[in-house]
Design a protein around this motif. Structure first.
Motif, PDB file in Angstrom:
ATOM      1  N   ARG A  78       0.874  -1.206   0.364  1.00 56.08           N
ATOM      2  CA  ARG A  78       0.299   0.032  -0.080  1.00 56.08           C
ATOM      3  C   ARG A  78       0.734   1.116   0.040  1.00 56.08           C
ATOM      4  O   ARG A  78       1.835   1.109   0.656  1.00 56.08           O
ATOM      5  CB  ARG A  78      -0.954   0.355   0.620  1.00 56.08           C
ATOM      6  CG  ARG A  78      -1.802   1.584   1.472  1.00 56.08           C
ATOM      7  CD  ARG A  78      -2.290   1.192   2.640  1.00 56.08           C
ATOM      8  NE  ARG A  78      -3.474   2.191   3.002  1.00 56.08           N
ATOM      9  CZ  ARG A  78      -4.566   2.332   2.474  1.00 56.08           C
ATOM     10  NH1 ARG A  78      -5.674   1.814   1.408  1.00 56.08           N
ATOM     11  NH2 ARG A  78      -4.972   3.077   2.877  1.00 56.08           N
ATOM     12  N   ALA A  79       0.622   1.922  -0.338  1.00 57.55           N
ATOM     13  CA  ALA A  79       1.495   3.415  -1.056  1.00 57.55           C
ATOM     14  C   ALA A  79       1.576   4.435   0.527  1.00 57.55           C
ATOM     15  O   ALA A  79       0.318   4.273   1.249  1.00 57.55           O
ATOM     16  CB  ALA A  79       0.774   4.602  -2.395  1.00 57.55           C
ATOM     17  N   GLY A  80       2.636   4.666   0.696  1.00 57.06           N
ATOM     18  CA  GLY A  80       2.976   5.662   1.572  1.00 57.06           C
ATOM     19  C   GLY A  80       3.121   4.011   3.008  1.00 57.06           C
ATOM     20  O   GLY A  80       3.529   3.076   2.785  1.00 57.06           O
ATOM     21  N   GLY A  81       2.660   5.034   3.969  1.00 54.26           N
ATOM     22  CA  GLY A  81       2.952   3.984   5.411  1.00 54.26           C
ATOM     23  C   GLY A  81       3.977   3.963   6.413  1.00 54.26           C
ATOM     24  O   GLY A  81       5.015   4.793   5.819  1.00 54.26           O
ATOM     25  N   LEU A  82       4.185   3.095   7.327  1.00 52.47           N
ATOM     26  CA  LEU A  82       4.951   2.870   8.334  1.00 52.47           C
ATOM     27  C   LEU A  82       6.767   2.386   7.381  1.00 52.47           C
ATOM     28  O   LEU A  82       8.016   3.356   7.597  1.00 52.47           O
ATOM     29  CB  LEU A  82       5.365   1.969   9.128  1.00 52.47           C
ATOM     30  CG  LEU A  82       3.614   1.468  10.052  1.00 52.47           C
ATOM     31  CD1 LEU A  82       4.203   0.144  10.551  1.00 52.47           C
ATOM     32  CD2 LEU A  82       3.805   2.728  10.471  1.00 52.47           C
ATOM     33  N   ARG A  83       7.137   2.027   6.869  1.00 51.78           N
ATOM     34  CA  ARG A  83       7.690   1.995   5.456  1.00 51.78           C
ATOM     35  C   ARG A  83       8.448   3.335   5.016  1.00 51.78           C
ATOM     36  O   ARG A  83      10.124   3.672   4.948  1.00 51.78           O
ATOM     37  CB  ARG A  83       8.138   1.066   4.288  1.00 51.78           C
ATOM     38  CG  ARG A  83       9.282   0.519   3.805  1.00 51.78           C
ATOM     39  CD  ARG A  83       9.161  -0.996   2.488  1.00 51.78           C
ATOM     40  NE  ARG A  83      10.365  -1.119   2.159  1.00 51.78           N
ATOM     41  CZ  ARG A  83      10.670  -0.577   1.006  1.00 51.78           C
ATOM     42  NH1 ARG A  83      10.254  -0.324   0.426  1.00 51.78           N
ATOM     43  NH2 ARG A  83      11.943  -1.523   0.716  1.00 51.78           N
ATOM     44  N   GLU A  84       7.799   4.132   3.894  1.00 47.53           N
ATOM     45  CA  GLU A  84       8.434   5.254   3.449  1.00 47.53           C
ATOM     46  C   GLU A  84       8.572   6.161   4.561  1.00 47.53           C
ATOM     47  O   GLU A  84       9.112   6.839   4.356  1.00 47.53           O
ATOM     48  CB  GLU A  84       6.966   5.613   2.825  1.00 47.53           C
ATOM     49  CG  GLU A  84       6.821   4.464   1.561  1.00 47.53           C
ATOM     50  CD  GLU A  84       5.764   5.240  -0.262  1.00 47.53           C
ATOM     51  OE1 GLU A  84       5.561   6.179   0.580  1.00 47.53           O
ATOM     52  OE2 GLU A  84       5.231   4.267  -0.256  1.00 47.53           O
ATOM     53  N   ARG A  85       7.653   6.025   5.854  1.00 47.87           N
ATOM     54  CA  ARG A  85       7.986   7.017   6.977  1.00 47.87           C
ATOM     55  C   ARG A  85       9.573   6.483   7.240  1.00 47.87           C
ATOM     56  O   ARG A  85      10.281   7.823   7.541  1.00 47.87           O
ATOM     57  CB  ARG A  85       7.170   7.321   8.167  1.00 47.87           C
ATOM     58  CG  ARG A  85       7.142   7.896   8.799  1.00 47.87           C
ATOM     59  CD  ARG A  85       6.382   7.908   9.952  1.00 47.87           C
ATOM     60  NE  ARG A  85       6.559   8.202  11.739  1.00 47.87           N
ATOM     61  CZ  ARG A  85       5.797   8.633  12.256  1.00 47.87           C
ATOM     62  NH1 ARG A  85       5.034   8.227  11.888  1.00 47.87           N
ATOM     63  NH2 ARG A  85       6.249   9.247  13.605  1.00 47.87           N
ATOM     64  N   LEU A  86       9.903   5.747   7.579  1.00 47.61           N
ATOM     65  CA  LEU A  86      11.504   4.894   8.010  1.00 47.61           C
ATOM     66  C   LEU A  86      11.939   5.247   6.505  1.00 47.61           C
ATOM     67  O   LEU A  86      13.214   6.018   7.083  1.00 47.61           O
ATOM     68  CB  LEU A  86      11.544   3.463   8.278  1.00 47.61           C
ATOM     69  CG  LEU A  86      10.638   2.921   9.524  1.00 47.61           C
ATOM     70  CD1 LEU A  86      10.226   1.566   9.682  1.00 47.61           C
ATOM     71  CD2 LEU A  86      10.996   3.927  10.428  1.00 47.61           C
ATOM     72  N   LEU A  87      12.013   5.219   5.672  1.00 44.26           N
ATOM     73  CA  LEU A  87      12.831   5.208   4.775  1.00 44.26           C
ATOM     74  C   LEU A  87      13.019   6.683   4.547  1.00 44.26           C
ATOM     75  O   LEU A  87      14.622   7.270   4.597  1.00 44.26           O
ATOM     76  CB  LEU A  87      12.620   4.968   3.171  1.00 44.26           C
ATOM     77  CG  LEU A  87      12.468   3.168   3.598  1.00 44.26           C
ATOM     78  CD1 LEU A  87      11.666   2.944   1.421  1.00 44.26           C
ATOM     79  CD2 LEU A  87      13.845   2.887   3.607  1.00 44.26           C
ATOM     80  N   ARG A  88      12.074   7.843   4.857  1.00 47.19           N
ATOM     81  CA  ARG A  88      12.145   9.324   4.950  1.00 47.19           C
ATOM     82  C   ARG A  88      12.809   9.480   6.283  1.00 47.19           C
ATOM     83  O   ARG A  88      13.732  11.332   6.367  1.00 47.19           O
ATOM     84  CB  ARG A  88      10.924   9.953   4.252  1.00 47.19           C
ATOM     85  CG  ARG A  88      10.404   9.517   3.465  1.00 47.19           C
ATOM     86  CD  ARG A  88       8.863  10.702   3.475  1.00 47.19           C
ATOM     87  NE  ARG A  88       8.142  11.018   4.505  1.00 47.19           N
ATOM     88  CZ  ARG A  88       7.034   9.591   4.643  1.00 47.19           C
ATOM     89  NH1 ARG A  88       7.360   9.787   3.468  1.00 47.19           N
ATOM     90  NH2 ARG A  88       5.885   9.663   5.576  1.00 47.19           N
ATOM     91  N   GLY A  89      13.135   9.168   7.040  1.00 49.22           N
ATOM     92  CA  GLY A  89      13.817   8.945   8.480  1.00 49.22           C
ATOM     93  C   GLY A  89      13.022  10.403   9.885  1.00 49.22           C
ATOM     94  O   GLY A  89      12.973  10.861   9.935  1.00 49.22           O
ATOM     95  N   THR A  90      11.721  10.202   9.184  1.00 45.26           N
ATOM     96  CA  THR A  90      10.506  11.104   9.929  1.00 45.26           C
ATOM     97  C   THR A  90      10.473  10.880  11.423  1.00 45.26           C
ATOM     98  O   THR A  90      10.669   9.810  11.554  1.00 45.26           O
ATOM     99  CB  THR A  90       9.107  10.715   9.661  1.00 45.26           C
ATOM    100  OG1 THR A  90       8.917  10.750   7.981  1.00 45.26           O
ATOM    101  CG2 THR A  90       7.859  11.588  10.155  1.00 45.26           C
ATOM    102  N   PRO A  91      11.143  11.852  12.154  1.00 46.47           N
ATOM    103  CA  PRO A  91      11.027  11.803  13.448  1.00 46.47           C
ATOM    104  C   PRO A  91       9.888  10.785  14.405  1.00 46.47           C
ATOM    105  O   PRO A  91       8.437  10.992  13.904  1.00 46.47           O
ATOM    106  CB  PRO A  91      11.115  13.016  13.797  1.00 46.47           C
ATOM    107  CG  PRO A  91      12.037  13.672  12.973  1.00 46.47           C
ATOM    108  CD  PRO A  91      11.264  13.207  11.415  1.00 46.47           C
ATOM    109  N   ALA A  92       9.996  10.401  14.977  1.00 49.89           N
ATOM    110  CA  ALA A  92       8.634  10.005  16.401  1.00 49.89           C
ATOM    111  C   ALA A  92       9.054  10.421  17.451  1.00 49.89           C
ATOM    112  O   ALA A  92      10.042  11.158  17.677  1.00 49.89           O
ATOM    113  CB  ALA A  92       8.892   8.573  16.172  1.00 49.89           C
TER     114      ALA A  92
END
Length: 315
Positions: free
Chosen positions: A179-193
């Motif tokens: 599915r487009a977007g989601g956790l993997r793409e967020r991790l690849l972008r390095g988006t902070p938590a």
């Protein structure tokens, strides 16, 4: 009338299911229903018609923002799956004119017997990490959540007026490896938590389990009923990201304070970081008799991780 050379008796006709909002989840429902019922889908994009036909779906031209274009939907299907969102944030409006227009169109002739509406768990607002059952009063805290609650109310009232069986599905974060977007793409972008002391509890559902729940609700859902469609693993958002990162062999996201997040992250991402709750799914399991294929996010990503690992080793 004889069925040969004429209209088939009602008992021999395939049931018709109309999908409004046939995106990723809608197509997953389609794949499970193809060949078993006659499938119809509303679309405002002519370019999508060939793709829908290839999936065995009859496309119906119409636009939820143009009520006159919806008149042809009246009396077409006994069951309706409504997954289309309300309009985007227009002047902070709190109603959903799309659901209102669709409800009016469907009531013009014999209304559907069943309607399933896909809402959001965001209607509860922030619950401070508490366990939440379907009986908890909604407390929307964003215009987006208010619009969803208005849509829920529109459909439940419509169900009482028409006698249709309306089931509302309150859905949290949807994910799937394909599915487009989601956790993997967020991790690849390095988006902070958020750092642990500032983090919120989040809930998820795999897109395939959601599609299965939609399908079951079309036949098993109770009248004027609200159901949480959620897996078994409510947990802090950062913890979920760390687990998926480890599984996929990606760096864990950097942790930041809530104040830093307000400066660094876009408003839509921040809105999810302001609300914390744990959704119960007992009613879903009991009434829909749904056994989750992906009870946790880890199980939802494990198969994909193994497949990607085999692919990388074969190259």
């Amino acid at each position: 009338m004889n069925a040969v050379g004429g209209a088939k008796p009602a008992r021999f006709r395939r049931a018709r299911v109309l999908i409004v909002g046939c995106g990723d989840v809608g197509l997953r429902v389609v794949r499970r229903l193809a060949g078993r019922v006659r499938l119809l889908a509303l679309t405002s994009t002519p370019a999508r018609a060939p793709m829908l036909r290839a999936h065995g779906v009859t496309p119906l031209a119409g636009n939820l923002d143009e009520p006159a274009s919806l008149r042809r939907l009246a009396g077409l299907a006994a069951r309706v799956l409504h997954l289309a969102p309300p309009p985007a944030d227009e002047a902070q409006r709190r109603d959903d004119p799309r659901s209102r227009a669709l409800a009016q169109a469907l009531a013009r002739r014999t209304p559907p017997r069943v309607l399933v509406y896909g809402s959001t768990s965001g209607v509860y607002g922030d619950c401070g990490g508490a366990w939440v059952e379907e009986t908890r009063p909604p407390r929307p805290q964003t215009p987006r959540a208010w619009r969803r609650l208005h849509a829920e109310q529109t459909w439940r009232l419509w169900g009482r007026r028409t006698g249709a069986r309306v089931t509302v599905l309150r859905i949290p974060g949807i994910y799937a490896p394909d599915r487009a977007g989601g956790l993997r793409e967020r991790l690849l972008r390095g988006t902070p938590a958020l750092r642990p002391q500032d983090d919120v509890v989040t809930n998820h559902i795999h897109a395939d389990d959601l599609a299965r729940a939609c399908l079951r609700a079309l036949w098993l859902g109770r009248a004027q009923r609200v159901l949480h469609i959620v897996d078994d693993a409510a947990c802090p958002s950062g913890e979920a990201l760390d687990r998926v990162a480890d599984l996929l062999g990606l760096p864990r996201p950097p942790r930041i304070t809530r104040e830093q997040a307000a400066d660094q992250l876009p408003a839509p991402t921040l809105s999810f970081m302001r609300e914390s709750r744990r959704l119960r799914n007992d009613r879903m399991k009991r009434e829909l008799r749904l056994r989750l294929r992906y009870p946790t996010v880890m199980e939802g990503w494990a198969q994909a991780a193994a497949s990607w690992s085999r692919t990388s080793h074969s190259e």
